[in-house]
Each structure stands twice: as structure tokens, then as C-alpha cells.
Design an enzyme around this catalytic site. Structure first.
Site, PDB file in Angstrom:
ATOM      1  N   SER A 439       0.677  -1.110  -0.407  1.00  0.00           N
ATOM      2  CA  SER A 439      -0.164  -0.323  -0.178  1.00  0.00           C
ATOM      3  C   SER A 439       0.972   1.520   0.057  1.00  0.00           C
ATOM      4  O   SER A 439       0.088   1.712  -0.594  1.00  0.00           O
ATOM      5  CB  SER A 439      -0.792  -0.106   1.530  1.00  0.00           C
ATOM      6  OG  SER A 439      -2.329  -0.924   1.029  1.00  0.00           O
ATOM      7  N   ASN A 566      -6.559  -7.690  -3.068  1.00  0.00           N
ATOM      8  CA  ASN A 566      -6.020  -8.224  -1.777  1.00  0.00           C
ATOM      9  C   ASN A 566      -4.823  -7.139  -0.961  1.00  0.00           C
ATOM     10  O   ASN A 566      -4.459  -7.423   0.262  1.00  0.00           O
ATOM     11  CB  ASN A 566      -5.377  -9.410  -1.869  1.00  0.00           C
ATOM     12  CG  ASN A 566      -5.774 -10.372  -2.412  1.00  0.00           C
ATOM     13  OD1 ASN A 566      -7.604 -10.473  -1.737  1.00  0.00           O
ATOM     14  ND2 ASN A 566      -6.568 -10.949  -3.030  1.00  0.00           N
ATOM     15  N   TYR A 567      -3.969  -6.249  -1.384  1.00  0.00           N
ATOM     16  CA  TYR A 567      -2.776  -5.530  -0.840  1.00  0.00           C
ATOM     17  C   TYR A 567      -2.911  -3.961  -0.800  1.00  0.00           C
ATOM     18  O   TYR A 567      -2.499  -3.327   0.005  1.00  0.00           O
ATOM     19  CB  TYR A 567      -1.528  -6.011  -1.232  1.00  0.00           C
ATOM     20  CG  TYR A 567      -1.181  -7.337  -1.044  1.00  0.00           C
ATOM     21  CD1 TYR A 567      -0.829  -7.785  -0.145  1.00  0.00           C
ATOM     22  CD2 TYR A 567      -1.472  -8.387  -2.229  1.00  0.00           C
ATOM     23  CE1 TYR A 567      -0.468  -9.117   0.270  1.00  0.00           C
ATOM     24  CE2 TYR A 567      -0.976  -9.993  -1.758  1.00  0.00           C
ATOM     25  CZ  TYR A 567      -0.900 -10.179  -0.253  1.00  0.00           C
ATOM     26  OH  TYR A 567      -0.336 -11.133   0.042  1.00  0.00           O
ATOM     27  N   LEU A 568      -3.667  -3.481  -1.725  1.00  0.00           N
ATOM     28  CA  LEU A 568      -3.892  -2.199  -1.976  1.00  0.00           C
ATOM     29  C   LEU A 568      -5.517  -1.717  -1.399  1.00  0.00           C
ATOM     30  O   LEU A 568      -5.949  -1.593  -1.744  1.00  0.00           O
ATOM     31  CB  LEU A 568      -3.926  -2.145  -3.499  1.00  0.00           C
ATOM     32  CG  LEU A 568      -2.396  -2.344  -4.278  1.00  0.00           C
ATOM     33  CD1 LEU A 568      -2.527  -1.751  -5.591  1.00  0.00           C
ATOM     34  CD2 LEU A 568      -1.202  -1.914  -3.540  1.00  0.00           C
TER      35      LEU A 568
END
Length: 609
Positions: A439, A566-568
Site C-alpha cells: 500500500s 488483496n494488498y492495496l
DNA sequence: AGAATGACTTGCTCCAAGGGAG
DNA sequence: CTCCCTTGGAGCAAGTCATTCT
């Protein structure tokens, strides 16, 4: 203001509100509840709020009602004219044996059926299901001929595709009906979409990479295998006629609606809510809030693990180097795996000596570590990383007197690592570093790459490039699409056509200019303006195409989806869209907007991760 | 302590639906 | 309108990590 009043009313436990609001309103209200929640952060820490509000005693819901899973259709026997052959002779199989044969037949074109382990496992499991007579006859897989069965299924699929419009409509209607009936549940008075409401159909297990269990038969799931989870007062779903559930329970400390144990690995499979649901959305939000907490302490943590590189304790040294890799390279934790049960893949803690090579000097750089291993899903991780002198020395130390197959971090496990992380910050685990670094990278890259004066297409390229930086960090790869070269050529051809058109248009513009200068009348002036506009339009289109081509080429082997999903932290993207006047639809498709409804509702243009 | 279990997230692939070009 | 290509989304395997068991 009105929003808040509405949301409170809708979320009050009053049963008269337990009907279903329209989807959009419901979403709106749902996430406003979280906005209020967010506003509380200043008064008390968010951590305390969760515990008070919803996680008391691990309770996830008060009321849950659903229809249970939708079962895979029963096996239909092959028509009489379609036969299995053994040793060149047709042979009528028993229903169970025939069904398993069709699983294999369907995969005949696939590479799997050329792999020895796949064949061996399949034949072993198949034989087990045969009647004793069949078992006596069918001794070797090479003597089995599934071709006719295979061809039958190919034809059937083609026939399916060629179905008349009305027939297709009918099928679609039926699918919609099933979705409508089984695809939703009611949770705490709200109707929510279920993620996967169908049981997995029987078939042959296909692992990834060199999976030792590939080809084994995945059994059909029966109601007798299924545990139903729902609330006490609710209508308990009816099992299909003539069947019973394995169990009906009421456990509101978990989020699944139904579960069963799969026969290949003995793992439990679950039916759970769709990512658009409030439950999942809140969980997602919490995940990013933990990652944001890490932002506040990461400086301290980094200083500490750097200090630990020189620790007298071997355990600490290993831990500090592993943590450095997890932080710097976004490696996964790397749990131990049972040997022979799964493909041989590793993460940070399970790295072996054979996965690294140390180069004191390489390509003009010092202390280069060469990583080469298979990670999750057997995706290769290859990276050349210059590291600090002390890390390099430590690695030499860890590798001393070890064979290639020995663990690099022999004094470290994921559980001790995570325990340590928990002491550094509540809620901190190895995977939080991946979320955090992903992120923060997106945010930094967006800041660095976005140009305010660019048009939307150029801004989108910047966004995709920022996204790509993250995907590279996380090693999210994809196989180059089969049609890649072709579609690249198509795009190039389009660009060429556009260039020619632009050229022509410019010529015409010149003519019109001359014409207008000489005639000086209204008509020619109008014509000139029209030509001018045309040129501008073409220029814009050309630029867009060129940007598209650049994006496509850069994205050849990189998968953006996983990091996006899923990650940002989606609030970073929402804020970016608002700040640079890019419509959110350009970044998130419909499903993504549903999943990230909480973020779209919550983040304004000055949100900072 | 460490193995086993359970719950939940992450990850890639495949394929059909549908949208745009011709 | 048809064709072709892209994309959405289903599908399900494979991770992570906390808890429970021994």
C-alpha cells in the site's frame, strides 16, 4: 447529517427494520455504520472499539439464515453409443467406474494426462472404485481408450455453444433462479450475497506444480458430508429429498454458512459470504488499519532488527535477517509443510540453503544475494538483491556447514517470528508487512508518477504503473496470455491506421486553411473549424492507443489483480481518483466497487494511508 | 513445545459473456 | 448483425495464523 441518522435507524436491532433494503441503500447504510465507527477512532483507539463493538466473545453475527449449498448435478450415464475400450474392445462400465472414467476422458487434451504421477494416482483411485470384475479386467492404464468418451464431451460442449438463442435464454434464466434461491443469505436482518454457494463437483484433483497428489479422485460431496451453520431461531435449510445433513450447528463465532471435509488433503472447505458483504468489508478495512498502524512503528522496528543483526544469540540473528527479507522483499512468512503431501514450495522461514547464492561482488555491486526458489502456487521467485554487509556476513554464517537441503533459518519458525512481531505491535504478523509495503508503495508511486495536467488516459497509465510496481514487489506473475502477440499486433495495426488517418486529416486541414484564407466566407470558416476538430480528435485517439499499447507491453507477464484485490488499501485509489478527477469506474470495475464500497464511501481526496 | 486442526485470505487459471469493431 | 477479443468472475488450490490438542 441525514445519512447518519438513517444509518443508525437501519442498524438498530428493532425487528421491524429487519426487511431488506434495496441493494444500493443497504450498501450505503452498511458502510455508514463503519464511517461512524471510524469517527470514533480519535476518542478511543480503533482496536478497543472492535473488541467492544463486535468482537466480544468472538461473536460475528446474531442471526443467520440461508438455503444451504447447491449440490452438483448427479452423474448422467453415457449414451449407449459411446463406449470405453479396453485392449481395443468395447466395455460397459458400472456407473461409478464410468463416472471416474469420464473425468479422465475430459482431460485427455491436457498436459496433466501425460504426467506419470497423475496417471498413477488416477489409476490407483479409479481401480479402488471398480467392481471386482472390472478390477480383474482393467489392469493397465495404457490399454484404456477414452477417446470416444472424450470426443462425445467435446461434441456436447460444441452443441451447447450452438444452442438457439431462446434455449440459451432459458438456461440463463434457470441459473439466475438458482442464484436467487441459493446465492443469498440473511445476516442480522440484511440480505447478503454468498461467495460460493455451490459444492465443488467431483473430478480429478489438479495440484499446481509437481503436486504428489495430482490425478487423485475428488469425491462427490453429499448432504451427509455437509455441516450447516445458522442461527437457532432461523429456518434450517432442507437437505435434498431423501438426505440428511451431517450436522446442523449454531456457531456465531465463525463466518461460514456450511462446510465439508475434502478427501484429498482432509482440508475443510467453506461456504462464505461474498466480498461485497458487510462482514467481509469490515474485515478488509481492519486489515488495512493494522497495516496503517505498522506505518507508525516501522521505523522503530527496522532500527531494532538492524541492531539484532549483531546479536550474540543465533535465534535473534536469524529472526532479524528473516524479518529484513520479509520487510524489504515482501516475502511471505513461509510455514513448514508436510513433505510429500504438497508441492515443494517455500517462503521466508522455510528457505533452504539451496535457494540462495551469495555473490561478494556481482555486476559492479557488492554483497549481492541471488534468490531462486518456488513460492506459493509454484511461482518462481528470482531476484538479485544487494544487501547490507552485516546481512551478507550473517547469511554466510547461517550457511556454514550446511547441505543444500538444510534450512537457512534453522532456529526460526513462523510461530516464533509472529510471536515476536505480536510483542512489537498488537495485531502485527508477517503478512502485515506485505500489506503495508504494497500500500505504501502504491501511494508513493502515485505521488511520483501522476501528472496533474495529463489527460485521463495518461493518468490511468500512471496508475497502472504504480499498481505494477506493487505487483513486481509482491512477485505477482501470470503466464503470458496465449493471444498476447496477436492482440499486440492488432493494436499496433490500429495505431498505424490511426496515424495514416491523422496524416490525411492534417493535409485536409491545410487545404481548408488555404481555402478559408482565400474565400473569407462563413462556410469555409466553418469547414476549417470542422477539420481542426477532426485533427484534434484523431490526435487524442492516437495518443490513447499508444498509451494502451505501452501499458499492455509492460503488463505482459505481470498480474495486477491480486495486489489490487488483496494488498492495496482501496482508499488510496479512491483518494487519487478524487484528487485527479478520474472517474472511479476507470480504476475499479463493478465487482471491485462493490467489494470496496466501504472505501468509496469513506475516503475523501485527502486520505493518506 | 510442537503437531494438528480450523478459519480465513491470497492466488492463479480458465472460460464464457458481452461489448466493440467492422 | 456477426465475429473476435477482452474481461469478469467462477473455481478451487494453497497460503497464513490462531487455537486446540497431546
Amino acid at each position: 447529517m441525514l445519512k447518519h441518522v438513517l444509518s443508525l435507524a437501519a442498524w438498530s436491532p428493532c425487528p421491524s427494520h429487519a426487511q431488506i433494503p434495496p441493494a444500493s441503500l443497504q450498501r450505503f447504510l452498511t458502510f455508514n455504520a463503519m464511517r461512524i465507527h471510524a469517527a470514533c477512532r480519535n476518542a478511543k483507539t480503533w482496536k478497543i472499539r472492535w473488541e467492544e463493538e463486535q468482537h466480544a466473545n468472538g461473536v460475528k453475527w446474531q442471526q443467520l439464515e440461508h438455503r444451504g449449498p447447491y449440490f452438483a448435478p448427479p452423474y448422467e450415464r453415457l449414451p449407449r453409443g459411446v463406449s470405453f475400450y479396453y485392449n481395443g474392445k468395447p466395455m460397459r462400465l458400472s456407473p461409478a467406474t464410468e463416472e471416474i472414467a469420464t473425468f479422465y476422458a475430459k482431460m485427455l487434451d491436457h498436459d496433466y494426462t501425460r504426467k506419470a504421477i497423475f496417471k498413477k494416482n488416477f489409476f490407483c483411485d479409479w481401480t479402488e472404485q471398480m467392481t471386482s470384475e472390472e478390477r480383474k479386467k482393467i489392469k493397465q492404464l495404457d490399454k484404456c481408450d477414452f477417446r470416444e468418451i472424450h470426443d462425445y464431451f467435446v461434441e456436447r460442449q460444441e452443441a451447447q455453444k450452438a444452442l438457439p438463442k431462446e434455449e440459451k435464454q432459458k438456461l440463463k434464466k434457470e441459473a439466475e433462479r438458482i442464484q436467487e434461491e441459493y446465492g443469498y443469505c440473511t445476516i442480522d436482518g440484511h440480505r447478503e450475497k454468498i461467495g460460493n454457494f455451490k459444492t465443488e463437483p467431483p473430478g480429478l484433483f489438479r495440484g499446481r506444480g509437481d503436486h504428489p497428489k495430482m490425478g487423485r479422485v475428488k469425491k462427490r460431496i453429499m448432504p451427509e458430508d455437509v455441516i450447516i451453520n445458522c442461527s437457532k431461531g432461523s429456518k434450517i435449510p432442507k437437505p435434498p429429498p431423501g438426505h440428511k445433513w451431517k450436522e446442523v450447528r449454531c456457531d456465531n463465532s465463525v463466518t461460514w454458512l456450511a462446510s465439508w471435509t475434502e478427501n484429498i488433503n482432509g482440508a475443510i472447505k467453506y461456504i462464505m459470504l461474498n466480498p461485497s458483504s458487510k462482514l467481509k468489508g469490515e474485515k478488509d478495512w481492519q486489515k488495512y488499519e493494522i497495516a496503517r498502524c505498522l506505518k507508525g512503528v516501522v521505523g522503530k522496528i527496522r532500527a531494532q532488527y538492524r541492531a539484532d543483526w549483531k546479536s550474540k544469540e543465533m535465534k535473534k540473528r536469524q529472526r532479524s535477517v528473516a524479518l529484513y527479507f520479509i520487510d524489504k522483499l515482501a516475502l511471505r512468512a513461509g510455514n513448514e509443510k508436510e513433505e510429500g503431501e504438497t508441492a515443494d514450495t517455500v517462503g521466508c522461514c522455510s528457505l533452504r540453503v539451496e535457494h540462495l547464492r551469495l555473490h561478494p561482488r556481482m555486476g559492479g555491486k557488492e554483497n549481492v544475494v541471488e534468490f531462486d526458489f518456488l513460492g506459493k502456487d509454484c511461482i518462481r521467485y528470482y531476484n538479485l538483491v544487494p544487501v547490507e554487509k552485516q546481512v551478507f556476513k550473517n547469511l554466510q554464517l547461517f550457511m556454514e556447514n550446511k547441505g543444500p537441503g538444510d534450512d537457512l533459518f534453522d532456529r526460526l519458525s513462523t510461530s516464533t517470528l509472529n510471536k515476536h512481531l505480536q510483542d512489537l505491535m498488537e495485531g502485527l504478523t508477517a503478512k502485515v508487512f506485505r500489506t503495508y509495503n504494497a500500500s505504501i508503495t502504491l501511494q508513493e508511486q502515485l505521488d511520483a508518477l501522476t501528472n496533474e495536467d495529463d489527460n485521463v488516459s495518461a493518468k490511468l497509465l500512471s496508475y497502472n504503473r504504480a499498481n505494477r510496481a506493487v505487483a513486481i514487489l509482491c512477485n505477482h506473475q501470470r503466464a503470458t496470455p496465449k493471444t498476447f502477440e496477436k492482440s499486440m499486433q492488432n493494436l499496433q495495426a490500429k495505431i498505424n491506421v490511426k496515424r495514416d488517418q491523422l496524416c490525411d486529416a492534417k493535409l485536409e486541414l491545410k487545404k481548408a486553411k488555404a481555402d478559408s484564407r482565400c474565400k473569407r466566407d462563413v462556410k469555409s470558416k466553418a469547414a476549417l473549424e470542422k477539420k481542426q476538430k477532426h485533427v484534434e480528435k484523431l490526435e487524442e485517439q492516437l495518443e490513447k492507443l499508444v498509451l494502451q499499447a505501452t501499458d499492455k507491453e509492460e503488463n505482459k507477464q505481470i498480474a495486477l489483480g491480486t495486489s489490487k484485490l488483496n494488498y492495496l488499501d482501496p482508499r488510496i485509489s479512491v483518494a487519487w481518483c478524487k484528487r485527479f478527477c478520474v472517474p472511479i469506474e476507470k480504476i475499479f470495475n463493478k465487482t471491485q466497487r462493490e467489494k470496496f464500497a466501504w472505501a468509496i464511501d469513506m475516503a475523501d481526496e485527502d486520505f493518506v494511508f
